[in-house]
Scaffold this motif. Structure first.
Motif, PDB file in Angstrom:
ATOM      1  N   GLY A  64       0.815  -1.206   0.000  1.00 60.70           N
ATOM      2  CA  GLY A  64       0.000   0.000   0.000  1.00 60.70           C
ATOM      3  C   GLY A  64       0.848   1.254   0.000  1.00 60.70           C
ATOM      4  N   ARG A  65       1.965   1.208   0.711  1.00 58.82           N
ATOM      5  CA  ARG A  65       2.848   2.369   0.753  1.00 58.82           C
ATOM      6  C   ARG A  65       3.581   2.578  -0.568  1.00 58.82           C
ATOM      7  NH1 ARG A  65       5.259   2.627   6.970  1.00 58.82           N
ATOM      8  NH2 ARG A  65       3.207   2.777   7.963  1.00 58.82           N
ATOM      9  N   ARG A  66       3.515   1.590  -1.442  1.00 58.25           N
ATOM     10  CA  ARG A  66       4.057   1.758  -2.791  1.00 58.25           C
ATOM     11  C   ARG A  66       2.986   2.284  -3.750  1.00 58.25           C
ATOM     12  NH1 ARG A  66       8.837   0.382  -4.170  1.00 58.25           N
ATOM     13  NH2 ARG A  66      10.162  -0.671  -2.645  1.00 58.25           N
ATOM     14  N   GLY A  67       1.829   2.629  -3.204  1.00 57.78           N
ATOM     15  CA  GLY A  67       0.770   3.176  -4.033  1.00 57.78           C
ATOM     16  C   GLY A  67      -0.117   2.142  -4.693  1.00 57.78           C
ATOM     17  N   MET A  68      -0.027   0.886  -4.266  1.00 64.82           N
ATOM     18  CA  MET A  68      -0.824  -0.176  -4.875  1.00 64.82           C
ATOM     19  C   MET A  68      -2.178  -0.310  -4.194  1.00 64.82           C
ATOM     20  SD  MET A  68       2.044  -3.156  -5.394  1.00 64.82           S
ATOM     21  CE  MET A  68       3.636  -2.788  -6.127  1.00 64.82           C
ATOM     22  N   GLN A  69      -3.165  -0.760  -4.960  1.00 68.05           N
ATOM     23  CA  GLN A  69      -4.454  -1.137  -4.410  1.00 68.05           C
ATOM     24  C   GLN A  69      -4.385  -2.610  -4.013  1.00 68.05           C
ATOM     25  OE1 GLN A  69      -7.297   0.885  -3.977  1.00 68.05           O
ATOM     26  NE2 GLN A  69      -5.824   2.515  -4.441  1.00 68.05           N
ATOM     27  N   VAL A  70      -4.666  -2.896  -2.766  1.00 67.12           N
ATOM     28  CA  VAL A  70      -4.531  -4.257  -2.241  1.00 67.12           C
ATOM     29  C   VAL A  70      -5.801  -4.637  -1.495  1.00 67.12           C
ATOM     30  CG1 VAL A  70      -3.170  -5.813  -0.799  1.00 67.12           C
ATOM     31  CG2 VAL A  70      -2.041  -3.889  -1.936  1.00 67.12           C
ATOM     32  N   ASN A  71      -6.390  -5.775  -1.882  1.00 69.52           N
ATOM     33  CA  ASN A  71      -7.544  -6.316  -1.167  1.00 69.52           C
ATOM     34  C   ASN A  71      -7.117  -7.554  -0.390  1.00 69.52           C
ATOM     35  OD1 ASN A  71      -9.552  -4.472  -2.089  1.00 69.52           O
ATOM     36  ND2 ASN A  71      -9.533  -5.501  -4.074  1.00 69.52           N
ATOM     37  N   VAL A  72      -7.367  -7.524   0.902  1.00 68.03           N
ATOM     38  CA  VAL A  72      -6.980  -8.621   1.794  1.00 68.03           C
ATOM     39  C   VAL A  72      -8.234  -9.347   2.242  1.00 68.03           C
ATOM     40  CG1 VAL A  72      -5.742  -9.256   3.900  1.00 68.03           C
ATOM     41  CG2 VAL A  72      -5.039  -7.212   2.612  1.00 68.03           C
ATOM     42  N   TYR A  73      -8.228 -10.680   2.146  1.00 68.80           N
ATOM     43  CA  TYR A  73      -9.365 -11.497   2.572  1.00 68.80           C
ATOM     44  C   TYR A  73      -8.911 -12.449   3.670  1.00 68.80           C
ATOM     45  CZ  TYR A  73     -11.615  -9.780  -1.665  1.00 68.80           C
ATOM     46  OH  TYR A  73     -12.153  -8.965  -2.650  1.00 68.80           O
ATOM     47  N   GLU A  74      -9.646 -12.451   4.774  1.00 65.03           N
ATOM     48  CA  GLU A  74      -9.308 -13.253   5.944  1.00 65.03           C
ATOM     49  C   GLU A  74     -10.505 -14.130   6.309  1.00 65.03           C
ATOM     50  OE1 GLU A  74      -8.198 -15.218   9.014  1.00 65.03           O
ATOM     51  OE2 GLU A  74      -6.685 -13.920   8.075  1.00 65.03           O
ATOM     52  N   ARG A  75     -10.243 -15.420   6.524  1.00 60.47           N
ATOM     53  CA  ARG A  75     -11.336 -16.342   6.844  1.00 60.47           C
ATOM     54  C   ARG A  75     -11.927 -16.107   8.225  1.00 60.47           C
ATOM     55  NH1 ARG A  75      -9.966 -20.102  10.456  1.00 60.47           N
ATOM     56  NH2 ARG A  75      -7.752 -20.547  10.792  1.00 60.47           N
ATOM     57  N   ARG A  76     -11.114 -15.658   9.172  1.00 60.41           N
ATOM     58  CA  ARG A  76     -11.614 -15.434  10.537  1.00 60.41           C
ATOM     59  C   ARG A  76     -12.402 -14.138  10.620  1.00 60.41           C
ATOM     60  NH1 ARG A  76      -5.979 -15.244  13.435  1.00 60.41           N
ATOM     61  NH2 ARG A  76      -5.707 -13.930  11.591  1.00 60.41           N
ATOM     62  N   GLU A  77     -13.136 -14.012  11.702  1.00 59.32           N
ATOM     63  CA  GLU A  77     -13.828 -12.752  11.958  1.00 59.32           C
ATOM     64  C   GLU A  77     -12.820 -11.699  12.393  1.00 59.32           C
ATOM     65  OE1 GLU A  77     -16.978 -12.249  11.179  1.00 59.32           O
ATOM     66  OE2 GLU A  77     -17.012 -14.341  10.509  1.00 59.32           O
ATOM     67  N   ASP A  78     -13.232 -10.471  12.356  1.00 57.32           N
ATOM     68  CA  ASP A  78     -12.351  -9.356  12.716  1.00 57.32           C
ATOM     69  C   ASP A  78     -11.843  -9.546  14.148  1.00 57.32           C
ATOM     70  OD1 ASP A  78     -11.159  -6.920  13.309  1.00 57.32           O
ATOM     71  OD2 ASP A  78     -12.639  -5.758  12.207  1.00 57.32           O
ATOM     72  N   PRO A  79     -10.523  -9.709  14.346  1.00 55.15           N
ATOM     73  CA  PRO A  79     -10.003  -9.952  15.701  1.00 55.15           C
ATOM     74  C   PRO A  79     -10.192  -8.758  16.627  1.00 55.15           C
ATOM     75  CG  PRO A  79      -8.205  -9.559  14.165  1.00 55.15           C
ATOM     76  CD  PRO A  79      -9.451  -9.675  13.344  1.00 55.15           C
ATOM     77  N   ARG A  80     -10.495  -7.593  16.068  1.00 52.88           N
ATOM     78  CA  ARG A  80     -10.739  -6.426  16.916  1.00 52.88           C
ATOM     79  C   ARG A  80     -12.073  -6.538  17.634  1.00 52.88           C
ATOM     80  NH1 ARG A  80      -9.660  -2.297  12.059  1.00 52.88           N
ATOM     81  NH2 ARG A  80     -10.940  -3.960  11.109  1.00 52.88           N
ATOM     82  N   ALA A  81     -12.928  -7.451  17.160  1.00 53.82           N
ATOM     83  CA  ALA A  81     -14.243  -7.616  17.774  1.00 53.82           C
ATOM     84  C   ALA A  81     -14.473  -9.017  18.313  1.00 53.82           C
ATOM     85  CB  ALA A  81     -15.336  -7.286  16.741  1.00 53.82           C
ATOM     86  N   ALA A  82     -13.565  -9.955  17.984  1.00 55.42           N
ATOM     87  CA  ALA A  82     -13.746 -11.348  18.390  1.00 55.42           C
ATOM     88  C   ALA A  82     -12.722 -11.732  19.448  1.00 55.42           C
ATOM     89  CB  ALA A  82     -13.609 -12.269  17.182  1.00 55.42           C
TER      90      ALA A  82
END
Length: 448
Positions: A29-47
């Motif tokens: 991302g810091r190189r200016g790229m568009q990056v989509n990240v997919y994670e199987r687990r639920e958001d760890p900030r809420a789980a």
């Protein structure tokens, strides 16, 4: 190198928002790229974290250097506990401290895996161009169409990619896409040993054991280790054979076994039996794969971190090694004259030998920790090594220090150890010869 899609700005997808996935997403991302990240687990900030699945991280020089690239080095150190050596616990409850470095000043750092993941995730989602989606389990990846399918609670989800970076761990779903491709070599070597976590809580608000050490209970074919946490507890991990775990079934058997073989732990862990009965068993495997980069008519897949080279945790280098992968990809992009194709070719060429080397050293360190560390011969050898390090600074350095306290490529360490071993043997022979000559001279002097 596989044929590369012709997109001017490749659509980049990262599978996995763990430690490596979040770090790599931030770097790209810091190189200016568009990056989509997919994670199987639920958001760890809420789980809540999974029970008994932490295996605290030991972050050392390589991991800290990588975190420095995204401004997290000092934050990580502020939330870590330094461990300057091993505290070895014998079967009778006795303890002896073994420093990691000759000067006793260098330390590895115990840090919560989940807390570090949250910090990396926080940086990633704040990076322009990076998007993270949780609860998305990869079910299909077609490199000839670039299509990805995910299962979610709301139903199937589709995505398109020109480049897929698999950061989804040792049992990578993305890697399964190419497992049976012609020319792909893949192996997973399981240890007979498995692992289970226990907890030693704080005692009267303080650490129940010395927090400045990685604690080891070596017991021949098995062992237990313990790492300190900021809440003054210790996360303990049993590394036992499957048969040893199967042999203890009832609370009475468990309590009796620990009282006999880990007497100090039995007194410090009030929930020991409950933890043992309810915490899950984990497996330990070494993953070897080649090649790491695979191309189709529309998309390219690259394996990163554990998806390419999972190792056993006995050198504390799993996360450190995966972080180095991410930094290497970023470095190769900066150096490559033809973008991603050249960068990925350089990445797998540079990293493969290093990852093979640390995999073997991690397996060897397991034997050292569970067995050799208790022997008098090993202790004498370690003491001699530290003596040489103090007298030949920079010229004689232990394997542990080179792995943990430098960023020397892993593949360069075994040959250096062999050279040092030859020098040590020559020095020992010289000392022995000098001693013999002294004795002979004294004897002749006595006859005169």
């Amino acid at each position: 190198m596989p044929e590369w899609p012709t997109a001017d700005e490749p659509r980049v997808v990262i599978i996995g928002a763990g430690l490596a996935g979040c770090l790599l997403a931030t770097l790209l991302g810091r190189r200016g790229m568009q990056v989509n990240v997919y994670e199987r687990r639920e958001d760890p900030r809420a789980a809540p974290p999974e029970r008994g699945r932490s295996i605290n991280l030991a972050i050392s020089a390589r991991g800290l250097a990588a975190l420095d690239h995204v401004g997290l080095r000092e934050q990580a150190l502020s939330r870590a506990l330094p461990m300057h050596g091993r505290m070895v616990h014998d079967p009778a409850g006795g303890r002896s401290f073994r420093p990691y470095s000759a000067d006793g000043r260098r330390a590895i750092n115990s840090i919560s895996r989940s807390e570090l993941n949250l910090a990396l995730l926080d940086v990633a989602v704040k990076t322009p161009g990076v998007n993270v989606a949780f609860g998305c389990r990869l079910t299909h990846l077609d490199l000839d169409t670039g299509e990805l399918r995910f299962a979610t609670d709301e139903g199937p989800r589709l995505a398109q990619a020109d480049l897929v970076l698999a950061c989804d761990g040792a049992f990578s779903a993305a890697r399964r896409t190419v497992t049976f491709r012609t020319g792909f070599t893949f192996g997973q070597d399981y240890l007979d040993h498995r692992y289970k976590e226990l907890t030693i809580p704080a005692r009267d608000g303080e650490f129940a054991l010395d927090p400045d050490a990685l604690h080891i209970w070596p017991r021949g074919e098995s062992m237990m280790i313990a790492l300190p946490n900021l809440d003054r507890s210790f996360t303990c991990t049993l590394f036992w054979t499957s048969e040893q775990f199967a042999a203890l079934r009832s609370p009475a058997q468990i309590a009796e076994h620990f009282q006999a073989h880990y007497p100090d732990v039995a007194e410090l862990a009030p929930d020991l039996v409950e933890d043992y009965l309810h915490n899950p068993l984990g497996s330990l495997a070494t993953i070897r794969a080649w090649p790491w980069v695979h191309g189709g008519a529309a998309a390219t897949l690259a394996l990163v971190g554990d998806a390419a080279h999972a190792i056993v945790p006995f050198f504390g280098q799993g996360a450190n090694c995966a972080f180095e992968d991410c930094v290497e990809i970023d470095r190769c992009l900066a150096e490559s004259g033809n973008g991603w194709p050249g960068a990925l070719a350089a990445y797998e060429r540079r990293r493969k030998a290093n990852c093979d080397a640390i995999a073997e050293m991690a397996l060897d360190n397991f034997v050292e920790m569970r067995d050799r560390v208790s022997s008098k011969a090993f202790q004498a050898k370690a003491a001699a090594g530290h003596w040489l390090e103090r007298r030949l600074p920079g010229r004689f350095v232990s394997r542990y220090e080179l792995v943990s306290f430098t960023t020397m490529p892993y593949a360069e360490i075994p040959p250096r150890m062999r050279r040092q071993a030859r020098l040590t043997a020559l020095a020992a022979a010289g000392i022995a010869g000098l001693g013999a000559a002294t004795v002979v001279g004294a004897s002749r002097g006595g006859r005169r």
